[in-house]
Design a protein around this motif. Sequence first.
Motif, short mmCIF file in Angstrom:
data_model
loop_
_atom_site.label_atom_id
_atom_site.label_comp_id
_atom_site.label_asym_id
_atom_site.label_seq_id
_atom_site.Cartn_x
_atom_site.Cartn_y
_atom_site.Cartn_z
N ILE A 134 -23.80 -10.49 16.84
CA ILE A 134 -23.43 -9.70 15.68
C ILE A 134 -23.63 -10.14 14.30
O ILE A 134 -22.89 -11.14 14.19
CB ILE A 134 -21.95 -8.85 15.80
N ALA A 135 -24.66 -9.77 13.41
CA ALA A 135 -24.79 -10.17 12.35
C ALA A 135 -23.81 -9.22 11.34
O ALA A 135 -23.79 -8.30 11.29
CB ALA A 135 -26.09 -9.78 11.72
N LEU A 136 -22.70 -9.85 10.78
CA LEU A 136 -21.87 -9.23 9.87
C LEU A 136 -22.54 -8.68 8.54
O LEU A 136 -23.27 -9.47 7.76
CB LEU A 136 -20.59 -10.08 9.54
N THR A 137 -21.99 -7.58 8.19
CA THR A 137 -22.92 -6.89 7.15
C THR A 137 -21.69 -6.42 6.08
O THR A 137 -20.83 -5.75 6.28
CB THR A 137 -23.57 -5.64 7.46
N LYS A 138 -21.71 -6.91 4.90
CA LYS A 138 -20.78 -6.61 3.85
C LYS A 138 -21.14 -4.96 3.41
O LYS A 138 -22.28 -4.62 3.31
CB LYS A 138 -20.83 -7.34 2.63
N TYR A 139 -20.03 -4.28 3.15
CA TYR A 139 -20.19 -2.80 2.78
C TYR A 139 -19.91 -2.90 1.25
O TYR A 139 -20.25 -1.78 0.66
CB TYR A 139 -19.55 -1.85 3.53
N SER A 140 -19.19 -3.92 0.80
CA SER A 140 -18.84 -3.61 -0.81
C SER A 140 -18.43 -5.12 -1.27
O SER A 140 -17.91 -5.99 -0.73
CB SER A 140 -17.52 -3.00 -0.73
N ASN A 141 -19.05 -5.30 -2.42
CA ASN A 141 -18.72 -6.43 -3.24
C ASN A 141 -18.26 -6.23 -4.61
O ASN A 141 -18.62 -5.24 -5.28
CB ASN A 141 -20.01 -7.34 -3.60
N THR A 142 -16.92 -6.70 -4.95
CA THR A 142 -16.51 -6.32 -6.27
C THR A 142 -16.12 -7.62 -6.95
O THR A 142 -16.01 -8.79 -6.46
CB THR A 142 -15.17 -5.45 -6.24
#
Length: 158
Positions: free
Chosen positions: A150-158
């Motif tokens: 599973i390649a982890l994917t960010k959904y948000s960067n703040t």
Amino acid sequence: MKKLNKLFKSFIVILSLLLIMGNAQGNVYGEEASTLTFTKCQSGMSLHLYRVADGKFGSYKYTEAFLDAKNANININKLQTSEEVQIAATTLMGYAVNKEDSHFIASGNKVRVEGLSAGLYLLVIDDFHDGHKVSRYLPYLIDVSTSKEIALTKYSNT
């Protein structure tokens, strides 16, 4: 006495073969233990893996810890679209609060988890703080019989 000795030796041979076969298969039910690899991790990232259901797609049964999730009106055996899977994962994340999990801290860009039995797992990733930047990840629902990496994917960067 000879007959009893021969019977005892046969019993030992059969018992040994059964034990060897059981160990080679990985567990009591003859299922192979699975391995999951999570990629695109960041060193220090905190991952929580929960076993939500036993079995395989179409015949999942909630584990004892997640029996209360039946009240969520999610049929984990009929999730068809990625949107349905994501909604189920987000809902199950609420049920995972205060449940026992396998906790991992990434020491590099990969985390490898071995010895998983067939079933449905929920992966929850804590917000990752890197200086002033915070990365957030959605939860994942994973069937270990069909997924190995599973390649982890960010959904948000703040």
